[in-house]
Motif scaffolding. Structure first.
Motif, PDB file in Angstrom:
ATOM      1  N   GLU A  32       0.857  -1.188   0.000  1.00 36.81           N
ATOM      2  CA  GLU A  32       0.000   0.000   0.000  1.00 36.81           C
ATOM      3  C   GLU A  32       0.891   1.235   0.000  1.00 36.81           C
ATOM      4  N   LEU A  33       0.574   2.189  -0.865  1.00 36.57           N
ATOM      5  CA  LEU A  33       1.243   3.487  -0.880  1.00 36.57           C
ATOM      6  C   LEU A  33       0.208   4.557  -0.570  1.00 36.57           C
ATOM      7  N   LYS A  34       0.494   5.385   0.440  1.00 37.33           N
ATOM      8  CA  LYS A  34      -0.445   6.423   0.866  1.00 37.33           C
ATOM      9  C   LYS A  34       0.142   7.803   0.613  1.00 37.33           C
ATOM     10  N   SER A  35      -0.694   8.682   0.066  1.00 37.78           N
ATOM     11  CA  SER A  35      -0.259  10.053  -0.204  1.00 37.78           C
ATOM     12  C   SER A  35      -1.469  10.949  -0.399  1.00 37.78           C
ATOM     13  N   ASP A  36      -1.478  12.084   0.291  1.00 39.94           N
ATOM     14  CA  ASP A  36      -2.528  13.104   0.112  1.00 39.94           C
ATOM     15  C   ASP A  36      -3.936  12.545   0.288  1.00 39.94           C
ATOM     16  N   GLY A  37      -4.094  11.610   1.211  1.00 36.25           N
ATOM     17  CA  GLY A  37      -5.416  11.058   1.487  1.00 36.25           C
ATOM     18  C   GLY A  37      -5.834   9.932   0.563  1.00 36.25           C
ATOM     19  N   PHE A  38      -4.979   9.551  -0.356  1.00 32.73           N
ATOM     20  CA  PHE A  38      -5.262   8.457  -1.278  1.00 32.73           C
ATOM     21  C   PHE A  38      -4.380   7.248  -0.940  1.00 32.73           C
ATOM     22  N   SER A  39      -4.882   6.044  -1.291  1.00 35.07           N
ATOM     23  CA  SER A  39      -4.095   4.825  -1.165  1.00 35.07           C
ATOM     24  C   SER A  39      -4.103   4.069  -2.485  1.00 35.07           C
ATOM     25  N   GLY A  40      -2.939   3.539  -2.849  1.00 36.46           N
ATOM     26  CA  GLY A  40      -2.826   2.668  -4.009  1.00 36.46           C
ATOM     27  C   GLY A  40      -2.349   1.308  -3.555  1.00 36.46           C
ATOM     28  N   TYR A  41      -2.833   0.245  -4.219  1.00 34.16           N
ATOM     29  CA  TYR A  41      -2.539  -1.121  -3.783  1.00 34.16           C
ATOM     30  C   TYR A  41      -1.898  -1.952  -4.900  1.00 34.16           C
ATOM     31  N   GLY A  42      -0.940  -2.778  -4.514  1.00 39.91           N
ATOM     32  CA  GLY A  42      -0.307  -3.701  -5.441  1.00 39.91           C
ATOM     33  C   GLY A  42      -0.097  -5.042  -4.772  1.00 39.91           C
ATOM     34  N   GLU A  43       0.147  -6.082  -5.573  1.00 35.07           N
ATOM     35  CA  GLU A  43       0.261  -7.428  -5.026  1.00 35.07           C
ATOM     36  C   GLU A  43       1.267  -8.253  -5.814  1.00 35.07           C
ATOM     37  N   ALA A  44       1.951  -9.129  -5.107  1.00 35.57           N
ATOM     38  CA  ALA A  44       2.775 -10.166  -5.725  1.00 35.57           C
ATOM     39  C   ALA A  44       2.730 -11.393  -4.829  1.00 35.57           C
ATOM     40  N   ALA A 100       1.026  -0.680  -7.097  1.00 36.91           N
ATOM     41  CA  ALA A 100       0.513   0.228  -6.077  1.00 36.91           C
ATOM     42  C   ALA A 100       0.716   1.687  -6.485  1.00 36.91           C
ATOM     43  N   TYR A 101       1.878   1.978  -7.051  1.00 34.57           N
ATOM     44  CA  TYR A 101       2.171   3.361  -7.448  1.00 34.57           C
ATOM     45  C   TYR A 101       1.274   3.794  -8.612  1.00 34.57           C
ATOM     46  N   THR A 102       1.071   2.904  -9.574  1.00 32.21           N
ATOM     47  CA  THR A 102       0.219   3.231 -10.716  1.00 32.21           C
ATOM     48  C   THR A 102      -1.224   3.437 -10.273  1.00 32.21           C
ATOM     49  N   ASP A 103      -1.684   2.589  -9.359  1.00 38.63           N
ATOM     50  CA  ASP A 103      -3.027   2.724  -8.785  1.00 38.63           C
ATOM     51  C   ASP A 103      -3.168   4.071  -8.077  1.00 38.63           C
ATOM     52  N   LEU A 104      -2.192   4.394  -7.235  1.00 41.33           N
ATOM     53  CA  LEU A 104      -2.207   5.667  -6.506  1.00 41.33           C
ATOM     54  C   LEU A 104      -2.205   6.852  -7.473  1.00 41.33           C
ATOM     55  N   TYR A 105      -1.373   6.797  -8.470  1.00 37.80           N
ATOM     56  CA  TYR A 105      -1.243   7.880  -9.456  1.00 37.80           C
ATOM     57  C   TYR A 105      -2.589   8.122 -10.161  1.00 37.80           C
ATOM     58  N   ALA A 106      -3.248   7.049 -10.571  1.00 37.16           N
ATOM     59  CA  ALA A 106      -4.531   7.179 -11.262  1.00 37.16           C
ATOM     60  C   ALA A 106      -5.608   7.731 -10.335  1.00 37.16           C
ATOM     61  N   ARG A 107      -5.614   7.268  -9.093  1.00 37.93           N
ATOM     62  CA  ARG A 107      -6.621   7.762  -8.135  1.00 37.93           C
ATOM     63  C   ARG A 107      -6.449   9.262  -7.890  1.00 37.93           C
ATOM     64  N   LYS A 108      -5.198   9.701  -7.792  1.00 38.35           N
ATOM     65  CA  LYS A 108      -4.953  11.124  -7.577  1.00 38.35           C
ATOM     66  C   LYS A 108      -5.350  11.952  -8.797  1.00 38.35           C
TER      67      LYS A 108
END
Length: 338
Positions: A32-44, A100-108
């Motif tokens: 999980e990456l958290k920034s500015d109230g958003f979270s992005g998730y990744g898995e392996a 996770a980073y790509t998810d976070l980037y898109a959400r932001k």
């Protein structure tokens, strides 16, 4: 940006057997990456064939925690290029981080991933559902338990043709065969003849990954298309598969995430290869990320979460092979089990 690592043991509904192993539990790492109230998730997920474990992935990510957490507004492509040198020996960890980073980037950005990439989702392929190796009776029972339009059947036994012959008696579904490196050259060519008559669409990685002479021989003589999996791990492998396979199965955990995965798909298309993305028994975290690549694919194998006794997240939903997206941005994932 804050980095949070969580380890899970994903229990499977049934023992899952392929030509080289059997499992009842799938260890998985969620980033999980958290920034500015958003979270992005990744898995392996862990994988003994690739000598990858969750503790090793966590250790590798913790070593570069300061570099990860100092990142601000870089694009996923720039971020991946920056992190790759530190994780080039651990592509599984890189995948979870990139996802996770790509998810976070898109959400932001207020977008779903397929919107961020300008993909159109009107002609998405259906996902298959995997039937692992078991007794013929159990394989038939698993198939009846979940009627599905496309089944991926794991083979690599001494009864492979008998198995498919019996399964065919119980369904008109499309069959795809994955022998996980379990066959030889003549065996593959001969099996393809019998399996084509049984309604099989293609063969996936029938022989050992490094048997390039064998792959070329099968490519020339097989009456069924052959898709590379274990022979196509990272970006440089796509070109090797040209004139040795008819298509490639891109696994995000093996290549290092969504960012290189998209490049591999485009490279394959440019070479005239069929494109496929497969899963590694992930939860809905990893499966939901795969879903956003669907517009670029000919085939997809994203049934991992369906094989679990209990999912740890919600995201895309799948019914009768059809994938429906979450209303949320990014990959659309919510982590339910913290």
């Amino acid at each position: 940006m804050e980095l949070i690592l969580r380890a899970y043991d994903l229990k499977l509904k049934h023992t899952f057997t392929i030509s080289r192993e059997s499992i009842d539990m799938q260890p998985s790492l969620i980033v999980e990456l958290k920034s500015d109230g958003f979270s992005g998730y990744g898995e392996a997920t862990s994988n003994p064939y690739y000598k990858t474990t969750v503790p090793v992935m966590m250790a590798d990510l913790n070593k570069i925690r300061s570099i990860i957490e100092s990142t601000t507004e870089e694009t996923p492509e720039v971020f991946w290029a920056k992190i790759h040198p530190y994780l080039k020996e651990d592509m599984f960890a890189l995948c979870a981080l990139d996802m996770a980073y790509t998810d976070l980037y898109a959400r932001k950005k207020g977008k779903k991933l397929y919107q961020l990439w300008d993909y159109t989702i009107t002609k998405n392929p259906l996902t298959d559902y995997t039937i692992g190796i078991a007794s013929i009776e159990k394989m038939v029972a698993k198939m009846k338990e979940l009627p599905w339009p496309i089944y991926k059947i794991k083979l690599g036994t001494k009864e492979d043709i008998a198995i498919v012959t019996e399964l065919r008696k119980h369904t008109d579904a499309i069959f795809r065969i994955d022998a996980n490196c379990g066959w030889g050259v003549e065996e593959t060519i001969n099996n393809a003849i019998a399996l084509k008559k049984l309604g099989v669409e293609f063969l996936e990685q029938p022989m050992k990954a490094d048997n390039w002479d064998g792959h070329k021989e099968v490519f020339k003589h097989s009456v069924l298309p052959v898709i590379a999996d274990e022979s196509c791990i990272i970006e440089e492998d796509v070109a090797k598969c040209h004139n040795h396979f008819h298509g490639v199965n891109v696994k995000l955990v093996k290549c290092g995430g969504l960012t290189p995965g998209r490049r591999m798909i485009q490279q394959a298309k440019a070479l005239g290869l069929k494109t496929m993305v497969g899963c590694m028994t992930e939860s809905s975290v990893g499966i939901s990320a795969i879903a956003h690549l669907l517009p670029q694919l000919d085939y997809v194998d994203m049934d991992g979460a369906l094989l679990l006794a209990e999912d740890i997240a919600t995201g895309v939903t799948i019914k009768d092979g059809v994938i429906s997206y979450s209303k949320l941005n990014g990959t659309g994932v919510t982590l339910n089990k913290l």
